[in-house]
Design an enzyme around this catalytic site. Structure first.
Site, PDB file in Angstrom:
ATOM      1  CB  SER A 119      -0.872  -0.001   1.254  1.00  0.00           C
ATOM      2  OG  SER A 119      -1.458   1.263   1.429  1.00  0.00           O
ATOM      3  CE1 TYR A 142      -4.168  -1.622   4.928  1.00  0.00           C
ATOM      4  CE2 TYR A 142      -3.277   0.479   4.188  1.00  0.00           C
ATOM      5  CZ  TYR A 142      -3.816  -0.752   3.904  1.00  0.00           C
ATOM      6  OH  TYR A 142      -4.011  -1.126   2.590  1.00  0.00           O
ATOM      7  CE  LYS A 181     -12.466  -1.540   0.483  1.00  0.00           C
ATOM      8  NZ  LYS A 181     -11.157  -1.176  -0.075  1.00  0.00           N
TER       9      LYS A 181
END
Ligand SMILES: NC(=O)c1ccc[n+]([C@@H]2O[C@H](COP(=O)([O-])OP(=O)(O)OC[C@H]3O[C@@H](n4cnc5c(N)ncnc54)[C@H](O)[C@@H]3O)[C@@H](O)[C@H]2O)c1
Length: 310
Positions: A119, A142, A181
């Site tokens: 990411s 994250y 989502k």
């Protein structure tokens, strides 16, 4: 017969990869693995392959997979905790980072190429355009979990472990398949839905924060190129290569939907928020022949047509 495994295959990106592989390799055996925590079965409408519900954190699950399957050509690893606002560090690291070791083991056993999702979160708020080897200062757990997963792969490859791996640092992906989502769907989808239902689009003040928005078709192009160029390994940014603002999105939506909404701005509630991301895509262009085809205008138009909004 070609054989592919996709972790996180019930999610947004994983399901599109499954469907694209099915289209490109109609005779292939395709296995989707997912624990359906953020994924949803409807993303896989039209999928004719196999699905195994399971948890990638679970070593026994990987032992089972290794005992049942003798080989795969490639493992597309997309399963992850994808809600970047989750702050439970142990949970995030267990799923996004620890699992990488089980996956590497399995890929070595199967002699499979690993093509996995990292990411742009690894870059935090560092200077744009982001380049793969600099600015690696994630601001949330994250991004940190993805950065350590990248390091695990790079270390494995530097120890001459016979592993071929491509990691993709996705910037802001949008497109068909993300509808389930909820609050983690792209801002493009959320703004389009707000405006379609007659509501004013809402943005953090003053909408000039910029992101590198990348359309799912370009993400699929990158994945298919990583498969075709089987011998190529490495970690690559996947973006369009140009930052655009949230105000730009509203302007494009207004134009395409023939509406004239003004934005309602409100204070950003997050302590951490990336203000400007832009991918330097020099490396992926050179090594994988990636050439993004969808700028923001073209991507949103294609997307709204697929959603039957226009
Ligand atoms: N969508 C984006 O803009 C974006 C940006 C950067 C990186 N990524 C990365 O791309 C990958 C796919 O993201 P997405 O947008 O499709 O998200 P998503 O949430 O739709 O998909 C993730 C999938 O992983 C599954 N999963 C989660 N934990 C699991 C576990 N322990 N075992 C098995 N399955 C599990 C979920 O059920 C879901 O189907 C992720 O690794 C994400 O971090 C996405």
């Amino acid at each position: 017969m070609r054989r592919f495994l996709i972790t996180g295959g019930a999610g947004f990106i994983g399901s599109r990869i499954a469907l694209r592989l099915q289209e490109f390799y109609p005779k292939a055996y395709i296995l989707v693995v997912d624990n359906f925590s953020s994924g949803y079965f409807k993303t896989l409408y039209g999928f004719k392959g196999d699905i195994l519900a399971g948890n990638i954190q679970d070593k026994e699950f990987w032992n089972y997979l290794k005992s049942q399957y003798t080989s795969f050509d490639a493992v597309f690893h997309n399963a992850a905790i994808t809600d970047t606002t989750i702050l439970d560090q142990k949970y995030m690291m267990e799923v996004n980072t620890n699992s990488m070791k089980h996956i590497i083991d399995a890929c070595i056993k199967w002699d499979a190429k690993l093509i996995y999702a990292s990411s742009a979160g690894v870059y935090g708020n560092t200077e744009a355009p982001m380049k793969e080897d600099k600015g690696l200062i994630p601001e949330n757990v994250y991004g940190f979990s993805k950065l350590i997963a990248d390091n695990i792969i790079l270390n494995a490859m530097s120890q001459h472990i016979p592993l071929k791996a491509v990691g993709f640092r996705y910037f802001n992906v949008y497109g068909m398949g993300e509808q389930y989502k909820g609050k983690t769907a792209s801002m493009i989808y959320q703004l389009a839905m707000q405006m379609k239902s007659g509501k004013k689009p809402r943005l953090f003040k003053w909408g000039e924060q910029k992101r590198d928005f990348v359309y799912i078709e370009d993400v699929l192009q990158a994945n298919m190129k990583a498969l075709e160029r089987y011998e190529v390994s490495g970690i690559y940014n996947v973006g369009y290569g140009k930052a655009r603002s949230f105000n730009d999105i509203v302007n494009i939506l207004n134009k395409l939907m023939s509406t004239g909404y003004e934005v309602e701005y409100f204070d950003c509630p997050y302590e951490f928020y990336q203000n400007y991301t832009e991918a330097d895509i020099t490396k992926i262009k050179a090594n994988l022949g990636y050439e993004p085809k969808f700028d923001l205008e073209t991507g949103i138009e294609h997307y709204l047509k697929s959603l039957k909004v226009i």
